[in-house]
Design a protein around this motif. Structure first.
Motif, mmCIF file in Angstrom:
data_model
loop_
_atom_site.group_PDB
_atom_site.id
_atom_site.type_symbol
_atom_site.label_atom_id
_atom_site.label_comp_id
_atom_site.label_asym_id
_atom_site.label_seq_id
_atom_site.Cartn_x
_atom_site.Cartn_y
_atom_site.Cartn_z
ATOM 1 N N VAL A 190 -32.700 -0.488 -26.796
ATOM 2 C CA VAL A 190 -32.215 -1.539 -27.674
ATOM 3 C C VAL A 190 -32.150 -2.837 -26.891
ATOM 4 O O VAL A 190 -31.562 -2.883 -25.809
ATOM 5 C CB VAL A 190 -30.833 -1.198 -28.255
ATOM 6 N N SER A 191 -32.738 -3.889 -27.424
ATOM 7 C CA SER A 191 -32.737 -5.179 -26.760
ATOM 8 C C SER A 191 -32.458 -6.281 -27.767
ATOM 9 O O SER A 191 -32.502 -6.065 -28.972
ATOM 10 C CB SER A 191 -34.067 -5.433 -26.042
ATOM 11 N N GLY A 192 -32.168 -7.472 -27.260
ATOM 12 C CA GLY A 192 -31.906 -8.616 -28.112
ATOM 13 C C GLY A 192 -30.478 -9.107 -27.988
ATOM 14 O O GLY A 192 -29.822 -8.907 -26.964
ATOM 15 N N SER A 193 -29.993 -9.742 -29.044
ATOM 16 C CA SER A 193 -28.668 -10.349 -29.046
ATOM 17 C C SER A 193 -27.658 -9.408 -29.692
ATOM 18 O O SER A 193 -27.612 -9.280 -30.916
ATOM 19 C CB SER A 193 -28.703 -11.688 -29.788
ATOM 20 N N PHE A 194 -26.865 -8.757 -28.870
ATOM 21 C CA PHE A 194 -25.822 -7.873 -29.358
ATOM 22 C C PHE A 194 -24.783 -7.672 -28.268
ATOM 23 O O PHE A 194 -25.021 -7.983 -27.099
ATOM 24 C CB PHE A 194 -26.397 -6.525 -29.811
ATOM 25 N N ASP A 197 -26.499 1.840 -34.587
ATOM 26 C CA ASP A 197 -25.468 0.913 -35.058
ATOM 27 C C ASP A 197 -25.122 -0.004 -33.894
ATOM 28 O O ASP A 197 -24.824 0.463 -32.797
ATOM 29 C CB ASP A 197 -24.222 1.656 -35.517
ATOM 30 N N VAL A 198 -25.153 -1.306 -34.155
ATOM 31 C CA VAL A 198 -25.015 -2.299 -33.098
ATOM 32 C C VAL A 198 -23.960 -3.326 -33.481
ATOM 33 O O VAL A 198 -23.986 -3.859 -34.586
ATOM 34 C CB VAL A 198 -26.360 -3.007 -32.823
ATOM 35 N N TRP A 199 -23.044 -3.594 -32.550
ATOM 36 C CA TRP A 199 -22.066 -4.657 -32.743
ATOM 37 C C TRP A 199 -22.688 -5.978 -32.315
ATOM 38 O O TRP A 199 -23.129 -6.126 -31.168
ATOM 39 C CB TRP A 199 -20.802 -4.386 -31.933
ATOM 40 N N LEU A 232 -20.949 -5.122 -37.446
ATOM 41 C CA LEU A 232 -21.669 -3.879 -37.198
ATOM 42 C C LEU A 232 -22.916 -3.847 -38.074
ATOM 43 O O LEU A 232 -22.819 -3.853 -39.302
ATOM 44 C CB LEU A 232 -20.792 -2.668 -37.493
ATOM 45 N N ARG A 233 -24.065 -3.816 -37.440
ATOM 46 C CA ARG A 233 -25.335 -3.783 -38.152
ATOM 47 C C ARG A 233 -26.168 -2.588 -37.716
ATOM 48 O O ARG A 233 -26.049 -2.117 -36.584
ATOM 49 C CB ARG A 233 -26.113 -5.082 -37.930
ATOM 50 N N ASN A 234 -27.009 -2.127 -38.624
ATOM 51 C CA ASN A 234 -27.850 -0.966 -38.373
ATOM 52 C C ASN A 234 -29.302 -1.391 -38.233
ATOM 53 O O ASN A 234 -29.799 -2.204 -39.018
ATOM 54 C CB ASN A 234 -27.698 0.042 -39.505
ATOM 55 N N TYR A 235 -29.988 -0.829 -37.240
ATOM 56 C CA TYR A 235 -31.375 -1.183 -36.970
ATOM 57 C C TYR A 235 -32.226 0.067 -36.808
ATOM 58 O O TYR A 235 -31.739 1.119 -36.371
ATOM 59 C CB TYR A 235 -31.486 -2.030 -35.698
ATOM 60 N N TRP A 236 -33.503 -0.084 -37.144
ATOM 61 C CA TRP A 236 -34.488 0.986 -37.024
ATOM 62 C C TRP A 236 -35.595 0.591 -36.054
ATOM 63 O O TRP A 236 -35.985 -0.577 -35.969
ATOM 64 C CB TRP A 236 -35.142 1.281 -38.373
ATOM 65 N N VAL A 247 -32.169 -8.105 -33.005
ATOM 66 C CA VAL A 247 -32.083 -6.871 -32.247
ATOM 67 C C VAL A 247 -33.358 -6.083 -32.469
ATOM 68 O O VAL A 247 -33.845 -5.971 -33.600
ATOM 69 C CB VAL A 247 -30.864 -6.039 -32.658
ATOM 70 N N GLN A 248 -33.877 -5.523 -31.401
ATOM 71 C CA GLN A 248 -35.117 -4.771 -31.462
ATOM 72 C C GLN A 248 -34.936 -3.406 -30.820
ATOM 73 O O GLN A 248 -34.300 -3.287 -29.772
ATOM 74 C CB GLN A 248 -36.246 -5.532 -30.755
ATOM 75 N N LEU A 249 -35.494 -2.384 -31.460
ATOM 76 C CA LEU A 249 -35.513 -1.037 -30.920
ATOM 77 C C LEU A 249 -36.956 -0.691 -30.582
ATOM 78 O O LEU A 249 -37.822 -0.697 -31.458
ATOM 79 C CB LEU A 249 -34.961 -0.027 -31.924
#
Length: 122
Positions: free
Chosen positions: A24-28, A98-100, A108-112, A2-4
């Motif tokens: 937010v992009s990528g696999s989620f 926060d991304v599922w 549930l994962r957190n990204y910056w 996942v990328q922000l």
């Protein structure tokens, strides 16, 4: 992964405005809480504004009435409209989400984001 990806930072005069964007992009599967943080040199990273999936919001006292956080769930994006900017607003601004993830959206994962510089100066 996942990328922000952030955009909109830069140099602005006191009293001016900037609009920050984060996609937010990528696999989620979906996004949950999304937020903007900032960190000035030598200081702790602080929460500026948060927006939930239901679009409830929370702001730091220092930015209430001047900043507005919003989101577009269809675009998986979050925005920060910053008005009446002050020199004390100068900082690196970070997008956070926060991304599922997973096939069933059970994790549930957190990204910056990478951070974008905002400088308020004459």
């Amino acid at each position: 992964q996942v990328q922000l990806v952030e955009s909109g930072g830069g140099l602005v005069q006191p009293g001016g405005s900037l609009r920050l964007s984060c996609a937010v992009s990528g696999s989620f599967v979906s996004t949950s809480n999304m937020a903007w943080y900032r960190q000035a040199p030598g200081q702790q990273r602080e929460l500026v504004a948060l927006i939930g999936r239901s679009e409830s919001t929370n702001y730091a006292d220092s930015v209430k009435g001047r900043f507005t956080i919003s989101r577009d769930n269809a675009k998986n994006a979050v925005y920060l409209q910053m008005n009446s900017l002050k020199p004390d607003d100068s900082a690196v601004y970070y997008c956070n989400a926060d991304v599922w993830t997973g096939d069933s959206g059970r994790y549930l994962r957190n990204y910056w984001g990478q951070g974008t510089q905002v400088t308020v100066s004459s």
